[in-house]
Design a protein around this motif. Structure first.
Motif, PDB file in Angstrom:
ATOM      1  N   ILE A 238      -4.303  27.861  33.200  1.00 30.79           N
ATOM      2  CA  ILE A 238      -4.113  26.996  34.368  1.00 30.79           C
ATOM      3  C   ILE A 238      -2.653  27.060  34.792  1.00 30.79           C
ATOM      4  CG2 ILE A 238      -3.936  24.552  35.078  1.00 30.79           C
ATOM      5  CD1 ILE A 238      -6.608  24.085  33.663  1.00 30.79           C
ATOM      6  N   ALA A 239      -2.431  27.272  36.082  1.00 30.38           N
ATOM      7  CA  ALA A 239      -1.075  27.202  36.632  1.00 30.38           C
ATOM      8  C   ALA A 239      -1.049  26.103  37.685  1.00 30.38           C
ATOM      9  CB  ALA A 239      -0.665  28.540  37.213  1.00 30.38           C
ATOM     10  N   GLN A 240       0.139  25.756  38.135  1.00 33.22           N
ATOM     11  CA  GLN A 240       0.329  24.648  39.079  1.00 33.22           C
ATOM     12  C   GLN A 240      -0.160  23.346  38.446  1.00 33.22           C
ATOM     13  OE1 GLN A 240      -1.677  25.973  42.654  1.00 33.22           O
ATOM     14  NE2 GLN A 240      -0.244  27.651  42.958  1.00 33.22           N
ATOM     15  N   GLU A 241       0.526  22.955  37.407  1.00 35.65           N
ATOM     16  CA  GLU A 241       0.089  21.814  36.608  1.00 35.65           C
ATOM     17  C   GLU A 241       0.240  20.485  37.352  1.00 35.65           C
ATOM     18  OE1 GLU A 241       1.145  21.937  32.502  1.00 35.65           O
ATOM     19  OE2 GLU A 241       0.043  23.808  32.326  1.00 35.65           O
ATOM     20  N   GLU A 242       1.149  20.455  38.320  1.00 33.79           N
ATOM     21  CA  GLU A 242       1.268  19.241  39.144  1.00 33.79           C
ATOM     22  C   GLU A 242      -0.044  18.980  39.886  1.00 33.79           C
ATOM     23  OE1 GLU A 242       3.644  17.115  39.249  1.00 33.79           O
ATOM     24  OE2 GLU A 242       5.265  18.167  38.203  1.00 33.79           O
ATOM     25  N   GLN A 243      -0.589  20.044  40.453  1.00 39.26           N
ATOM     26  CA  GLN A 243      -1.869  19.932  41.149  1.00 39.26           C
ATOM     27  C   GLN A 243      -2.962  19.485  40.189  1.00 39.26           C
ATOM     28  OE1 GLN A 243      -2.250  20.304  44.279  1.00 39.26           O
ATOM     29  NE2 GLN A 243      -0.710  21.734  45.072  1.00 39.26           N
ATOM     30  N   PHE A 244      -2.939  20.101  39.015  1.00 38.40           N
ATOM     31  CA  PHE A 244      -3.920  19.734  38.000  1.00 38.40           C
ATOM     32  C   PHE A 244      -3.845  18.244  37.697  1.00 38.40           C
ATOM     33  CE2 PHE A 244      -4.922  18.877  33.543  1.00 38.40           C
ATOM     34  CZ  PHE A 244      -6.208  19.372  33.455  1.00 38.40           C
ATOM     35  N   ALA A 245      -2.638  17.765  37.485  1.00 35.66           N
ATOM     36  CA  ALA A 245      -2.450  16.350  37.153  1.00 35.66           C
ATOM     37  C   ALA A 245      -2.960  15.454  38.282  1.00 35.66           C
ATOM     38  CB  ALA A 245      -0.970  16.076  36.874  1.00 35.66           C
ATOM     39  N   ALA A 246      -2.665  15.840  39.519  1.00 30.59           N
ATOM     40  CA  ALA A 246      -3.113  15.039  40.660  1.00 30.59           C
ATOM     41  C   ALA A 246      -4.638  15.025  40.744  1.00 30.59           C
ATOM     42  CB  ALA A 246      -2.509  15.600  41.951  1.00 30.59           C
ATOM     43  N   ASN A 247      -5.257  16.177  40.555  1.00 32.71           N
ATOM     44  CA  ASN A 247      -6.721  16.259  40.582  1.00 32.71           C
ATOM     45  C   ASN A 247      -7.343  15.400  39.491  1.00 32.71           C
ATOM     46  OD1 ASN A 247      -6.698  19.791  41.480  1.00 32.71           O
ATOM     47  ND2 ASN A 247      -6.832  18.008  42.818  1.00 32.71           N
ATOM     48  N   VAL A 248      -6.799  15.480  38.304  1.00 34.04           N
ATOM     49  CA  VAL A 248      -7.349  14.704  37.192  1.00 34.04           C
ATOM     50  C   VAL A 248      -7.198  13.209  37.468  1.00 34.04           C
ATOM     51  CG1 VAL A 248      -7.070  14.115  34.746  1.00 34.04           C
ATOM     52  CG2 VAL A 248      -7.092  16.519  35.452  1.00 34.04           C
ATOM     53  N   GLN A 249      -6.051  12.823  38.008  1.00 31.19           N
ATOM     54  CA  GLN A 249      -5.826  11.402  38.291  1.00 31.19           C
ATOM     55  C   GLN A 249      -6.853  10.886  39.311  1.00 31.19           C
ATOM     56  OE1 GLN A 249      -3.475   9.645  36.444  1.00 31.19           O
ATOM     57  NE2 GLN A 249      -4.874   8.093  37.242  1.00 31.19           N
ATOM     58  N   THR A 250      -7.114  11.688  40.335  1.00 32.00           N
ATOM     59  CA  THR A 250      -8.135  11.325  41.324  1.00 32.00           C
ATOM     60  C   THR A 250      -9.490  11.112  40.651  1.00 32.00           C
ATOM     61  OG1 THR A 250      -7.001  12.620  43.008  1.00 32.00           O
ATOM     62  CG2 THR A 250      -9.329  12.111  43.426  1.00 32.00           C
ATOM     63  N   ALA A 251      -9.837  12.027  39.766  1.00 33.17           N
ATOM     64  CA  ALA A 251     -11.132  11.937  39.088  1.00 33.17           C
ATOM     65  C   ALA A 251     -11.188  10.732  38.153  1.00 33.17           C
ATOM     66  CB  ALA A 251     -11.404  13.233  38.316  1.00 33.17           C
TER      67      ALA A 251
ATOM     68  N   VAL B  73     -24.136  13.503  39.855  1.00 31.79           N
ATOM     69  CA  VAL B  73     -23.134  14.509  39.499  1.00 31.79           C
ATOM     70  C   VAL B  73     -22.307  14.840  40.730  1.00 31.79           C
ATOM     71  CG1 VAL B  73     -22.765  16.846  38.614  1.00 31.79           C
ATOM     72  CG2 VAL B  73     -24.600  15.416  37.667  1.00 31.79           C
ATOM     73  N   TYR B  74     -20.996  14.818  40.560  1.00 34.64           N
ATOM     74  CA  TYR B  74     -20.051  15.028  41.661  1.00 34.64           C
ATOM     75  C   TYR B  74     -19.032  16.087  41.266  1.00 34.64           C
ATOM     76  CZ  TYR B  74     -22.050  10.927  43.865  1.00 34.64           C
ATOM     77  OH  TYR B  74     -22.918  10.056  44.463  1.00 34.64           O
ATOM     78  N   VAL B  75     -18.401  16.676  42.272  1.00 33.53           N
ATOM     79  CA  VAL B  75     -17.385  17.684  41.978  1.00 33.53           C
ATOM     80  C   VAL B  75     -16.151  17.409  42.831  1.00 33.53           C
ATOM     81  CG1 VAL B  75     -18.272  19.355  43.696  1.00 33.53           C
ATOM     82  CG2 VAL B  75     -16.935  20.176  41.728  1.00 33.53           C
ATOM     83  N   LEU B  76     -14.992  17.600  42.190  1.00 34.78           N
ATOM     84  CA  LEU B  76     -13.733  17.482  42.920  1.00 34.78           C
ATOM     85  C   LEU B  76     -13.214  18.892  43.170  1.00 34.78           C
ATOM     86  CD1 LEU B  76     -11.277  15.813  43.985  1.00 34.78           C
ATOM     87  CD2 LEU B  76     -10.348  16.009  41.658  1.00 34.78           C
ATOM     88  N   PRO B  77     -13.142  19.318  44.423  1.00 35.39           N
ATOM     89  CA  PRO B  77     -12.562  20.646  44.686  1.00 35.39           C
ATOM     90  C   PRO B  77     -11.106  20.659  44.228  1.00 35.39           C
ATOM     91  CG  PRO B  77     -13.778  19.851  46.592  1.00 35.39           C
ATOM     92  CD  PRO B  77     -13.622  18.680  45.655  1.00 35.39           C
ATOM     93  N   ALA B  78     -10.835  21.483  43.251  1.00 36.50           N
ATOM     94  CA  ALA B  78      -9.522  21.463  42.617  1.00 36.50           C
ATOM     95  C   ALA B  78      -8.632  22.530  43.224  1.00 36.50           C
ATOM     96  CB  ALA B  78      -9.649  21.682  41.110  1.00 36.50           C
ATOM     97  N   THR B  79      -7.340  22.267  43.195  1.00 36.92           N
ATOM     98  CA  THR B  79      -6.414  23.104  43.947  1.00 36.92           C
ATOM     99  C   THR B  79      -5.426  23.849  43.058  1.00 36.92           C
ATOM    100  OG1 THR B  79      -5.156  21.088  44.254  1.00 36.92           O
ATOM    101  CG2 THR B  79      -6.552  21.788  46.067  1.00 36.92           C
ATOM    102  N   PHE B  80      -5.604  23.739  41.747  1.00 38.53           N
ATOM    103  CA  PHE B  80      -4.702  24.493  40.852  1.00 38.53           C
ATOM    104  C   PHE B  80      -5.259  25.898  40.603  1.00 38.53           C
ATOM    105  CE2 PHE B  80      -7.459  21.611  38.419  1.00 38.53           C
ATOM    106  CZ  PHE B  80      -8.148  22.493  37.594  1.00 38.53           C
ATOM    107  N   VAL B  81      -4.401  26.755  40.048  1.00 38.94           N
ATOM    108  CA  VAL B  81      -4.817  28.122  39.694  1.00 38.94           C
ATOM    109  C   VAL B  81      -5.508  28.075  38.339  1.00 38.94           C
ATOM    110  CG1 VAL B  81      -4.002  30.434  39.092  1.00 38.94           C
ATOM    111  CG2 VAL B  81      -2.958  29.184  41.006  1.00 38.94           C
ATOM    112  N   TRP B  82      -6.678  28.668  38.270  1.00 42.73           N
ATOM    113  CA  TRP B  82      -7.466  28.602  37.036  1.00 42.73           C
ATOM    114  C   TRP B  82      -8.103  29.957  36.752  1.00 42.73           C
ATOM    115  CZ3 TRP B  82     -12.728  29.592  36.613  1.00 42.73           C
ATOM    116  CH2 TRP B  82     -13.334  29.271  35.378  1.00 42.73           C
TER     117      TRP B  82
END
Lengths: 344, 344
Positions: free
Chosen positions: A110-123, A252-261
């Protein structure tokens, strides 16, 4: 989740030290260390649990010395993701019935960990307020046929979208069609839900498993837990969380994530993730002298490497094994590993 | 003669540990150990001298623990073969003026050691009775353009034949012509003569060098030798025994030798010497899994090796360096070695 024994990165990965414990990127940290650090930006150290197999306990303590024994949830036998997640949910719920829970593989890139953190917080926020089983879905940048896809409801304007269906690895025309439709995401195997929601789903869709594990409700997080699990766990059905719960549940729901994976399924995926252009050699822990050689993935244990007239190969020099194969043939490494295993 | 600092077997050979000290064949003994053992069948241990450079003294004592300090003739500076041989001849002659002397490189491949022993014995016998400077010439089995050739007198019916001329590395048509003529041999750099004969030749053809070294006649094999040599040796002409003596003397003879010989000038020569057929991989200190791969030279430090779709390469995995190059390009290793040296 750190129980896998994958051998697709042989000769580096072995059952004794599988991928999650390796520093395949050559940056000085293993995947499990990277995963831990990534989550630790959001989640306090003491609330991160490692779902693994008993045989990896010492490796985990070595690589994550900040982890205490109670945080290592060791399965006595391998039983796929559903039993492991149920076990963890039971333990966490017993500590805090209001808990939200994130489940993540420990061996992905995973790259762009800031994005990852923001996505996880939303979820997390969503999980605290609603009875939703959420996945983080990666916005695809190519019709990759090696991943599972999640279709969501185009008409859902919320940030977390209702899932319509899961599709296992599609063929190329199907994957291309998915991309053009715009409402398909890669299934990264990262889940967020409240323990209350996931336990309710287990009760509904895997009632036998749920019942067996509920018999231990008074044992979790006590000294009786180990005995109970050793007796109970081997009786549980070997089934994945995707197949057992997510493909059946309505919430079941999905959050479109914006980090590199990238799940880094095999050597070539590592090359594709790390390359900067098509011609370049990807060099890990090595010093390369390339003479008419390009497109190679080179990983050694800190050696000088001289290549002449070699293109699009994987050159992997580990302590016991040197492997030189075309990158495109990285699916054969399991076969090679088995052949050497038989010879020994 | 064990003073060479050749880098044509880089990355295995380095100035710190050149070819003569390496076990390139993977049989557990270095070339100098093999050479010592071969000669020790004919020559008592105490009468074998190692001509080398001071920097290799410890390596020699490590690899040949049966050798005493007096047997290591260490040049203070590199000065080609003529000065080194004169120095050794002076020392030996002072101990025994009736001595016969064999001079041999320490880093060549020789098989059929019984034949070797018989050939050397013939030459020793001849050296004791006649004022002859003898070489052992290898009966060629191919028009190799990497070797020097010795032409002998076809009409000489003696086992040891009068030499007509030396020819440095010829072009292919010339080499082919040599083979068809039948009286040309490869110059293996193995010489036999009495110390009396070779000293007489030095006096005649390299009188200045001879005179300078004769000034130390009272110092050889005494505690004064070291000081004398350190002062005198750097003043000597840098010239080979071939060019300085053998190409000029009239009493040069050659014994057509019947053993298998290869000077192993570079990696490809090692492959050619060890291969059993054209397709086969030559595997040294390794366990190979070859998938559509042949004609490779593979040397590691006891690793498993997996190759797919690789043909006619040299794969050399040493402690610090991994080199993968087409076998035919083995002449480039000096260049690669220098490039890494500059980077460091």
């Amino acid at each position: 989740m750190a129980g896998g024994i994958g051998s697709r990165f042989w000769p580096e990965s072995t059952a004794e030290k599988p991928k999650q414990f390796l520093d395949l990127l050559g940056n000085g940290t293993s995947f499990i260390q990277q995963t831990f650090n990534r989550l630790n930006r959001l989640i306090p150290t003491g609330q991160i649990y490692i779902l693994t197999n008993e045989r990896y306990r010492n490796l985990i303590k070595e690589q994550l010395p900040q982890i205490k024994d109670y945080q290592i949830i060791a399965e006595p036998v391998m039983r796929n993701t559903a039993p492991a997640i149920l076990y963890a949910a039971k333990k966490i719920h017993q500590i805090n019935p209001e808990a939200a829970m994130l489940v993540a593989p420990s061996d992905h890139y995973i790259a762009q960990e800031e994005q990852f953190a923001a996505n996880v917080q939303t979820a997390f926020d969503e999980a605290s307020r609603h009875d939703k089983l959420m996945t983080l879905g990666i916005v695809p940048n190519s019709p990759n046929t090696g991943y599972g896809y999640i279709q969501y409801d185009k008409n859902d304007s919320n940030p977390v979208k209702k899932v319509l269906q899961f599709t296992e690895k599609p063929d190329l025309p199907t994957a291309q069609q998915f991309l053009s439709q715009g409402n398909y995401l890669w299934n990264a195997g990262i889940f967020v839900w409240s323990t209350r929601s996931i336990l309710k789903a287990f009760e509904q869709f895997l009632p036998e498993m749920y019942q067996k594990m509920s018999n231990g409700d008074s044992a979790y997080n006590t000294e009786k837990e180990k005995e109970f699990i050793e007796k109970t766990f081997p009786q549980l059905e070997n089934i994945s969380i995707d197949y057992g719960i997510l493909e059946k549940a309505r919430n079941v729901y999905v959050l479109p994530a914006t980090f590199v994976w990238n799940d880094l399924g095999a050597w070539n995926a590592l090359y594709e993730q790390l390359k900067t252009n098509d011609n370049e050699n990807v060099i890990i822990n090595s010093r390369l002298l390339a003479d008419n050689s390009w497109g190679n993935l080179i990983k050694t244990e800190h050696k000088n490497v001289v290549l002449k007239d070699l293109n699009n190969y994987a050159v992997i020099d580990s302590e016991q094994t040197l492997m030189i194969i075309p990158r495109k043939d990285d699916q054969k490494v399991k076969e090679y590993a088995q052949k050497f295993h038989k010879k020994q």
